[in-house]
Design an enzyme around this catalytic site. Sequence first.
Site, PDB file in Angstrom:
ATOM      1  N   LYS A   1      -9.859 -10.554  21.039  1.00 40.32           N
ATOM      2  CA  LYS A   1      -9.159  -9.453  20.370  1.00 40.32           C
ATOM      3  C   LYS A   1     -10.106  -8.319  19.975  1.00 40.32           C
ATOM      4  CE  LYS A   1      -5.739 -12.709  18.593  1.00 40.32           C
ATOM      5  NZ  LYS A   1      -5.183 -13.375  17.379  1.00 40.32           N
TER       6      LYS A   1
ATOM      7  N   LEU B   1       0.826  -1.202   0.000  1.00 38.59           N
ATOM      8  CA  LEU B   1       0.000   0.000   0.000  1.00 38.59           C
ATOM      9  C   LEU B   1       0.865   1.259   0.000  1.00 38.59           C
ATOM     10  CD1 LEU B   1      -2.808  -1.149   2.436  1.00 38.59           C
ATOM     11  CD2 LEU B   1      -2.597  -1.475  -0.040  1.00 38.59           C
TER      12      LEU B   1
ATOM     13  N   ASP C   1      -5.181 -16.180   9.476  1.00 42.41           N
ATOM     14  CA  ASP C   1      -5.577 -14.992  10.224  1.00 42.41           C
ATOM     15  C   ASP C   1      -5.945 -13.864   9.272  1.00 42.41           C
ATOM     16  OD1 ASP C   1      -5.659 -13.544  12.925  1.00 42.41           O
ATOM     17  OD2 ASP C   1      -4.360 -12.241  11.732  1.00 42.41           O
TER      18      ASP C   1
ATOM     19  N   GLU D   1       9.851   1.346   1.703  1.00 42.70           N
ATOM     20  CA  GLU D   1       9.266   1.884   0.472  1.00 42.70           C
ATOM     21  C   GLU D   1       8.888   3.352   0.646  1.00 42.70           C
ATOM     22  OE1 GLU D   1       8.842   0.403  -2.610  1.00 42.70           O
ATOM     23  OE2 GLU D   1      10.060  -1.239  -1.808  1.00 42.70           O
TER      24      GLU D   1
ATOM     25  N   HIS E   1      -2.361  -9.351  12.588  1.00 39.56           N
ATOM     26  CA  HIS E   1      -2.254 -10.128  13.815  1.00 39.56           C
ATOM     27  C   HIS E   1      -1.574  -9.337  14.923  1.00 39.56           C
ATOM     28  CE1 HIS E   1      -0.731 -13.158  16.680  1.00 39.56           C
ATOM     29  NE2 HIS E   1      -1.890 -13.750  16.404  1.00 39.56           N
TER      30      HIS E   1
END
Length: 390
Positions: free
Chosen positions: A329, A107, A316, A137, A288
Amino acid sequence: MSSAAESGGAPAIATDAVLVKSEPLETPTVTGYDFNNGVDYSALLDSYLHTGFQATNLARAVQEIDRMLDWSLLSEPLPDDEEDGFKQPEVRARVQTKIWLSYTSNLISSGLRESIRFLAQHSMVQVMISTAGGIEEDLIKCMAPTHLGDFDLDGLGLRRKGINRIGNLLAPNDNYCKFEDWICVVLDKMHDEQDRNNVVWTPSTMIHRFGKEINDPTSVCYWAYKNNIPIFSPAITDGSIGDMLYFHSYKRPGLVLDLVADIRAVNDQAIKARKTGVIVLGGGLVKHHCMNANLMRNGADFVVYVNTAQEFDGSDSGARPDEAVSWGKIRVDAKPVKIYAEATLVVPLLIAKTFAARLHKGEWKPQDRIFDKSFTPSEAEAEKRKLFPA
């Protein structure tokens, strides 16, 4: 011949199967945007809520982010055992949601980097998590551009030309050579400070230093440094940064990065927060690591996932929010949203309808916010009862 056929009527078995009587529905009706009313992009996005499929999930994600931004401790009942310093309405209004942003490296390679940079520039998120590629990046783009290409370009031909392909993007290998020249100087400075001043470096403090050294306002890392937003990257060696650390270890052995200090820091960011909202763009490690930190506080309060992964393989990345509820979570009373979409298509729209809209309407006031506030004993007990009612 049956009596139904003889009488010209349809067989009862068929009519009973096809003409089942419906119960009335009370959910909203499906309607899309009517372009006869002109082209109003805000109204178009509003219409997504009743369009169906992933358009509806996008609109629900907008609502979830608005809930993150709208919440303050002032909206909660004042408990009898509240600390004196948090009883005044003006103080309670300052206690707001700590927002986490996780994003994958591709992204940053794409034009979504500018959207993520916008969020860091205006202190719209408080914790960031990315991969090594998401860091390097960003820094490399300060030195040389990434170019558009095509998904079906020949790999061997590109290799012979020293061109690396990222989907339909092209990154010349010379870009990474420029990065090597830059980062080697920074690593030497860090090593000097470790030896001279006993500085203990972690991945997040190293990234913070990168943001300072790059000194470029087009950079995500630069604005995270300026606004003191930690960027956690537990797999910091998995990329060009790792390559440079590898080469540095031969040139000058002994530079140390403390991973344990960072896992304590990221988990403490979750534990100390009164409310957390998470926006996870992509999957794998960044998803995660964010959600596992929020496990330490029995789950995030507000959640938006954006990815294309499916759950059938047990990954996940593909897990739906309800799976995270089972792990603790995501909180049991949360209203999480997952958009099944490629992030470059939808994330700019999410930002436009939420963060950017508030900024350009003059409604963004980030000063004097408080994010770390513990539950009172009575509030903590009430939270437990949500999971285990009496």
